[in-house]
Design an enzyme around this catalytic site. Structure first.
Site, PDB file in Angstrom:
ATOM      1  N   HIS A 187       0.839  -1.205   0.000  1.00  0.00           N
ATOM      2  CA  HIS A 187       0.000   0.000   0.000  1.00  0.00           C
ATOM      3  C   HIS A 187       0.877   1.259   0.000  1.00  0.00           C
ATOM      4  O   HIS A 187       0.644   2.179  -0.773  1.00  0.00           O
ATOM      5  CB  HIS A 187      -0.859   0.066   1.272  1.00  0.00           C
ATOM      6  CG  HIS A 187      -1.915  -0.985   1.393  1.00  0.00           C
ATOM      7  ND1 HIS A 187      -2.059  -1.762   2.502  1.00  0.00           N
ATOM      8  CD2 HIS A 187      -2.918  -1.363   0.552  1.00  0.00           C
ATOM      9  CE1 HIS A 187      -3.092  -2.574   2.356  1.00  0.00           C
ATOM     10  NE2 HIS A 187      -3.627  -2.362   1.175  1.00  0.00           N
TER      11      HIS A 187
ATOM     12  N   LYS B 149     -17.313  -6.045   6.488  1.00  0.00           N
ATOM     13  CA  LYS B 149     -16.006  -6.682   6.545  1.00  0.00           C
ATOM     14  C   LYS B 149     -15.496  -6.681   7.985  1.00  0.00           C
ATOM     15  O   LYS B 149     -15.460  -5.635   8.631  1.00  0.00           O
ATOM     16  CB  LYS B 149     -15.043  -5.905   5.637  1.00  0.00           C
ATOM     17  CG  LYS B 149     -13.830  -6.684   5.225  1.00  0.00           C
ATOM     18  CD  LYS B 149     -13.059  -5.953   4.134  1.00  0.00           C
ATOM     19  CE  LYS B 149     -11.714  -6.585   3.895  1.00  0.00           C
ATOM     20  NZ  LYS B 149     -10.931  -5.851   2.907  1.00  0.00           N
TER      21      LYS B 149
ATOM     22  N   ARG C 185      -1.909  -5.953  -8.331  1.00  0.00           N
ATOM     23  CA  ARG C 185      -0.929  -7.001  -8.056  1.00  0.00           C
ATOM     24  C   ARG C 185      -0.981  -8.017  -9.198  1.00  0.00           C
ATOM     25  O   ARG C 185      -0.697  -7.687 -10.325  1.00  0.00           O
ATOM     26  CB  ARG C 185      -1.216  -7.648  -6.696  1.00  0.00           C
ATOM     27  CG  ARG C 185      -0.833  -6.782  -5.536  1.00  0.00           C
ATOM     28  CD  ARG C 185      -1.455  -7.224  -4.249  1.00  0.00           C
ATOM     29  NE  ARG C 185      -2.881  -6.959  -4.249  1.00  0.00           N
ATOM     30  CZ  ARG C 185      -3.672  -7.049  -3.196  1.00  0.00           C
ATOM     31  NH1 ARG C 185      -3.176  -7.448  -2.054  1.00  0.00           N
ATOM     32  NH2 ARG C 185      -4.947  -6.777  -3.265  1.00  0.00           N
TER      33      ARG C 185
ATOM     34  N   SER D 276      -2.946  -7.454   3.214  1.00  0.00           N
ATOM     35  CA  SER D 276      -3.164  -7.288   4.656  1.00  0.00           C
ATOM     36  C   SER D 276      -3.530  -8.635   5.287  1.00  0.00           C
ATOM     37  O   SER D 276      -3.092  -8.957   6.387  1.00  0.00           O
ATOM     38  CB  SER D 276      -4.295  -6.289   4.910  1.00  0.00           C
ATOM     39  OG  SER D 276      -3.983  -5.049   4.364  1.00  0.00           O
TER      40      SER D 276
END
Ligand code: ADP
Length: 163
Positions: A17, A41, A89, A127
């Site tokens: 990030h 979430k 990514r 993460s």
């Protein structure tokens, strides 16, 4: 002034990030790192904690941190931001990000989504991966900014917590 928004959950911020945020800050006059609060979430850190962790790692003075729980394009419109910056990514990010970019463009045509490719060493960094390694007592220092290694260890070590 060209303003960009870097949205995400940042639960917690990783070196992947931070790389995207810092590169965006070279391209735009101001970058707002936007911690999206999504009640669906389950996060390891509260929104306020995530903001504090981000602030600990940020050096440039053209980077701000904020939070929002509504539509991203409404936030962008309010702040007169012209770009949403996302990191890409592997190919696995592409479908979802492409869909989001198209929806955001149709909701608010004045905002462009700009994709920056992840650095090779951050390609598999997320993460969730950091939390998983930490919960199993692994060393997370290669993956997160040094300023927050201790905070993450305190929260996640031995927890076996996922997203
Ligand atoms: P995660 O997918 O790790 O939960 P976020 O939802 O917080 O992350 O993602 C926010 C933005 O950061 C997204 O655009 C995502 O593609 C990007 N991002 C996440 N990890 C990386 C990384 N390792 N390298 C580059 N960009 C990344």
């Amino acid at each position: 002034m060209k303003i960009a928004v870097c949205p995400g959950s940042f639960d917690p911020i990783t070196l992947g990030h931070l790389d995207i945020i810092e590169r965006a800050s070279e391209l735009f006059d101001k970058v707002i790192v936007l911690v999206m609060s999504n009640s669906a979430k389950k996060c390891a850190f509260t929104v306020d904690e995530r903001i504090e962790l981000i602030k600990k790692c940020i050096k440039s003075d053209n980077i701000e941190v904020d939070t929002y729980s509504g539509l991203l394009v409404d936030y962008a419109k309010n702040k007169k931001a012209t770009a949403i910056v996302k990191g890409l990514r592997a190919v696995s990010d592409f479908d979802y990000e492409f869909q989001q970019a198209l929806i955001n463009k149709s909701l608010y045509p004045k905002v462009e989504t700009v994709f920056l490719t992840a650095k090779g060493e951050n390609m598999y960094l997320s993460s969730s991966m950091v939390k998983e390694v930490c919960s199993l007592d692994g060393d997370i220092s290669p993956y997160v900014p040094k300023e927050i290694v201790k905070d993450i260890n305190l929260r996640c070590k031995g927890e076996n917590k996922n997203d």
